[in-house]
Motif scaffolding. Structure first.
Motif, short mmCIF file in Angstrom:
data_model
loop_
_atom_site.label_atom_id
_atom_site.label_comp_id
_atom_site.label_asym_id
_atom_site.label_seq_id
_atom_site.Cartn_x
_atom_site.Cartn_y
_atom_site.Cartn_z
N THR A 59 60.79 52.76 9.75
CA THR A 59 60.54 54.13 10.65
C THR A 59 60.45 55.19 9.67
OG1 THR A 59 61.94 53.28 12.27
CG2 THR A 59 61.65 55.63 12.05
N LYS A 60 61.15 55.21 8.69
CA LYS A 60 61.17 56.45 7.66
C LYS A 60 59.73 56.34 6.96
CE LYS A 60 63.31 58.48 3.73
NZ LYS A 60 61.89 58.68 2.80
N SER A 61 59.19 55.06 6.47
CA SER A 61 57.82 55.18 5.87
C SER A 61 56.82 55.45 6.78
CB SER A 61 57.65 53.75 5.57
OG SER A 61 56.31 53.51 5.06
N ASN A 62 56.92 55.07 8.07
CA ASN A 62 55.75 55.58 9.16
C ASN A 62 55.79 56.95 9.59
OD1 ASN A 62 54.96 52.97 8.86
ND2 ASN A 62 55.85 52.07 10.66
N LEU A 63 57.08 57.31 9.96
CA LEU A 63 57.27 58.80 10.45
C LEU A 63 57.51 59.99 9.74
CD1 LEU A 63 57.43 59.58 13.63
CD2 LEU A 63 60.07 59.36 13.36
N GLY A 64 58.05 59.54 8.45
CA GLY A 64 58.47 60.47 7.75
C GLY A 64 59.87 60.65 7.82
N ASN A 65 60.45 61.90 7.32
CA ASN A 65 61.89 62.12 7.33
C ASN A 65 62.50 61.90 9.00
OD1 ASN A 65 62.21 62.88 4.78
ND2 ASN A 65 61.24 64.90 4.81
N VAL A 66 63.29 61.53 9.15
CA VAL A 66 64.00 61.41 10.43
C VAL A 66 65.02 62.52 10.52
CG1 VAL A 66 65.23 59.96 12.19
CG2 VAL A 66 63.43 59.05 10.63
N ASP A 67 64.65 63.39 11.32
CA ASP A 67 65.80 64.57 11.44
C ASP A 67 66.82 64.33 12.74
OD1 ASP A 67 64.36 66.62 9.69
OD2 ASP A 67 63.00 65.84 11.01
N ILE A 68 66.39 63.57 13.71
CA ILE A 68 67.23 63.39 14.71
C ILE A 68 67.30 61.99 15.15
CG2 ILE A 68 67.39 63.94 17.33
CD1 ILE A 68 65.69 66.71 16.37
N LEU A 69 68.44 61.51 15.71
CA LEU A 69 68.54 60.20 16.41
C LEU A 69 69.21 60.21 17.56
CD1 LEU A 69 68.46 56.93 16.25
CD2 LEU A 69 70.94 57.00 15.24
N ILE A 70 68.55 59.70 18.65
CA ILE A 70 69.26 59.74 20.01
C ILE A 70 69.67 58.20 20.19
CG2 ILE A 70 69.04 60.34 22.43
CD1 ILE A 70 68.96 62.63 20.64
N ASN A 71 70.97 57.85 20.31
CA ASN A 71 71.03 56.48 20.89
C ASN A 71 71.27 56.32 22.35
OD1 ASN A 71 71.84 54.94 18.13
ND2 ASN A 71 72.98 56.78 17.91
N CYS A 72 70.26 55.87 23.11
CA CYS A 72 69.89 56.08 24.51
C CYS A 72 69.60 54.66 25.08
CB CYS A 72 68.93 57.03 25.05
SG CYS A 72 69.28 57.70 26.44
N ALA A 73 69.47 53.70 24.48
CA ALA A 73 69.30 52.32 25.05
C ALA A 73 70.54 51.98 25.62
CB ALA A 73 68.96 51.25 23.90
N GLY A 74 70.14 51.15 26.64
CA GLY A 74 71.14 50.75 27.96
C GLY A 74 70.92 49.67 28.50
N THR A 75 72.08 49.16 29.13
CA THR A 75 71.76 48.13 30.09
C THR A 75 73.03 48.19 31.09
OG1 THR A 75 71.64 45.66 30.35
CG2 THR A 75 73.40 46.35 28.94
N HIS A 76 72.95 47.51 32.19
CA HIS A 76 73.94 47.58 33.47
C HIS A 76 74.25 46.07 33.64
CE1 HIS A 76 75.89 49.43 36.51
NE2 HIS A 76 75.49 48.68 37.36
N LEU A 77 75.74 46.15 33.84
CA LEU A 77 76.19 44.89 34.40
C LEU A 77 77.43 45.34 35.67
CD1 LEU A 77 76.77 41.88 34.37
CD2 LEU A 77 78.83 42.41 32.63
N LYS A 78 77.28 45.21 36.70
CA LYS A 78 77.89 45.60 37.67
C LYS A 78 78.77 44.13 38.27
CE LYS A 78 77.77 47.58 42.29
NZ LYS A 78 76.80 48.11 43.43
N LYS A 79 79.96 43.98 37.87
CA LYS A 79 80.89 42.97 38.09
C LYS A 79 82.09 43.37 38.04
CE LYS A 79 78.60 38.54 37.20
NZ LYS A 79 78.84 37.15 36.43
N TYR A 80 83.02 42.63 38.72
CA TYR A 80 84.52 42.94 38.81
C TYR A 80 84.94 42.36 37.42
CZ TYR A 80 84.90 44.81 43.24
OH TYR A 80 84.79 45.49 44.45
N ALA A 81 86.02 42.99 36.82
CA ALA A 81 86.54 42.53 35.60
C ALA A 81 86.96 40.86 35.56
CB ALA A 81 87.55 43.28 35.06
N VAL A 82 87.58 40.40 36.58
CA VAL A 82 88.12 39.07 36.71
C VAL A 82 86.96 38.35 36.82
CG1 VAL A 82 90.33 39.80 37.77
CG2 VAL A 82 88.43 39.25 39.07
N ASP A 83 85.62 38.74 37.16
CA ASP A 83 84.31 37.73 36.96
C ASP A 83 83.54 37.85 35.74
OD1 ASP A 83 85.33 36.89 39.69
OD2 ASP A 83 84.30 38.69 40.70
N THR A 84 83.82 38.82 34.98
CA THR A 84 83.03 39.14 33.75
C THR A 84 83.28 38.22 32.83
OG1 THR A 84 83.06 41.57 34.42
CG2 THR A 84 82.41 40.86 31.97
N THR A 85 82.39 37.41 32.11
CA THR A 85 82.57 36.55 31.34
C THR A 85 82.81 36.90 29.81
OG1 THR A 85 80.46 35.95 30.95
CG2 THR A 85 81.26 34.85 32.38
#
Length: 251
Positions: free
Chosen positions: A76-102
């Motif tokens: 990324t640094k090689s292609n983009l140049g200097n990286v001034d900002i990083l935003i960690n926004c990747a996400g996923t969702h799991l809708k389960k009760y705790a007792v059912d979560t493996t």
């Protein structure tokens, strides 16, 4: 005002192909930044790039591939140049009760929302330390403020994000690398619809909790992120900022 400008700055946004990540990318480009959006779905990234214009590029990458992250950052640094900002926004969702979560489901959510965030923040901060300059945003959640049903893995990861932030602020501030966290409220995104469209009682409960009685928009998070990465906030470090329409303080 120039103090809010991102002219000449490069930003990397994980999860930038849709939802909150896309809203942040749009806001940053409007402020003058060049943005690289990251995600697993190349078609979605391509569509986002077309909507965002020439100052956007994209790369398909799975942030849970932890072993590949150091090489990804170097590339990324090689292609983009200097990286001034990083935003960690990747996400996923799991809708389960705790007792059912493996154990494997729990770990899968942590891989996306916590382990990858640490690995990316660690590797990009090395680049920023060399330049003595950089800003990193972690995306936390309302579940780090209040207990909610059926999101035990997600809320664990999003709460742990705050410990990660505080510890790294203590280490990186001397090198002029800032790390802040945003806790989005209930924002009108595909992930929100996945959680609420078939659960009217849950949706009603959420809306009743928000004083304005409406969901936020991705750009609302974008403008908050813009402030936290711009020179306007150069003395703001280690902040946990809810952007929730008042929900955290609502009755």
């Amino acid at each position: 005002m120039n103090i809010f400008s991102l002219e000449g700055k490069n930003a990397v946004i994980t999860g930038g192909g849709s939802g909150i990540g896309l809203g942040i990318a749009k806001t940053f480009i409007e402020a003058g930044a060049k943005v690289l959006i990251i995600g697993r779905n190349e078609e979605k990234l391509r569509e986002a790039k077309l909507s965002l214009g020439d100052n956007c590029s994209y790369k398909s990458f799975d942030v849970t591939n932890l072993d590949a992250i150091p090489d990804f950052v170097t590339e990324t640094k090689s292609n983009l140049g200097n990286v001034d900002i990083l935003i960690n926004c990747a996400g996923t969702h799991l809708k389960k009760y705790a007792v059912d979560t493996t154990d494997s489901e729990f770990l899968q959510v942590l891989n996306v929302h916590l382990l990858s965030v640490f690995a990316l923040t660690r590797e990009f901060s090395k680049v920023m330390i060399k330049r003595q300059k950089g800003s990193i945003i972690l995306i936390s959640s309302m579940t780090a403020i209040m207990g909610m049903k059926q999101v035990v893995a997600y809320s664990t990861a999003k709460t742990a994000i705050l410990g990660l932030m505080r510890s790294m602020v203590a280490e990186l501030a001397v090198d002029n690398v800032r790390i802040n966290a945003i806790a989005p409220g209930w924002i009108d995104t595909p992930m929100l619809h996945k959680a609420t469209d078939n659960d009217l009682p849950r949706k009603t409960k959420i809306l009743n909790r928000i004083p304005s009685g409406k969901f936020g928009m991705p750009e609302d998070i974008g403008y908050a992120a813009l402030y936290l990465v711009a020179d306007a906030s150069k003395y703001v470090n280690g902040v946990f900022l809810p952007v929730d329409g008042g929900a955290a303080g609502g009755f």
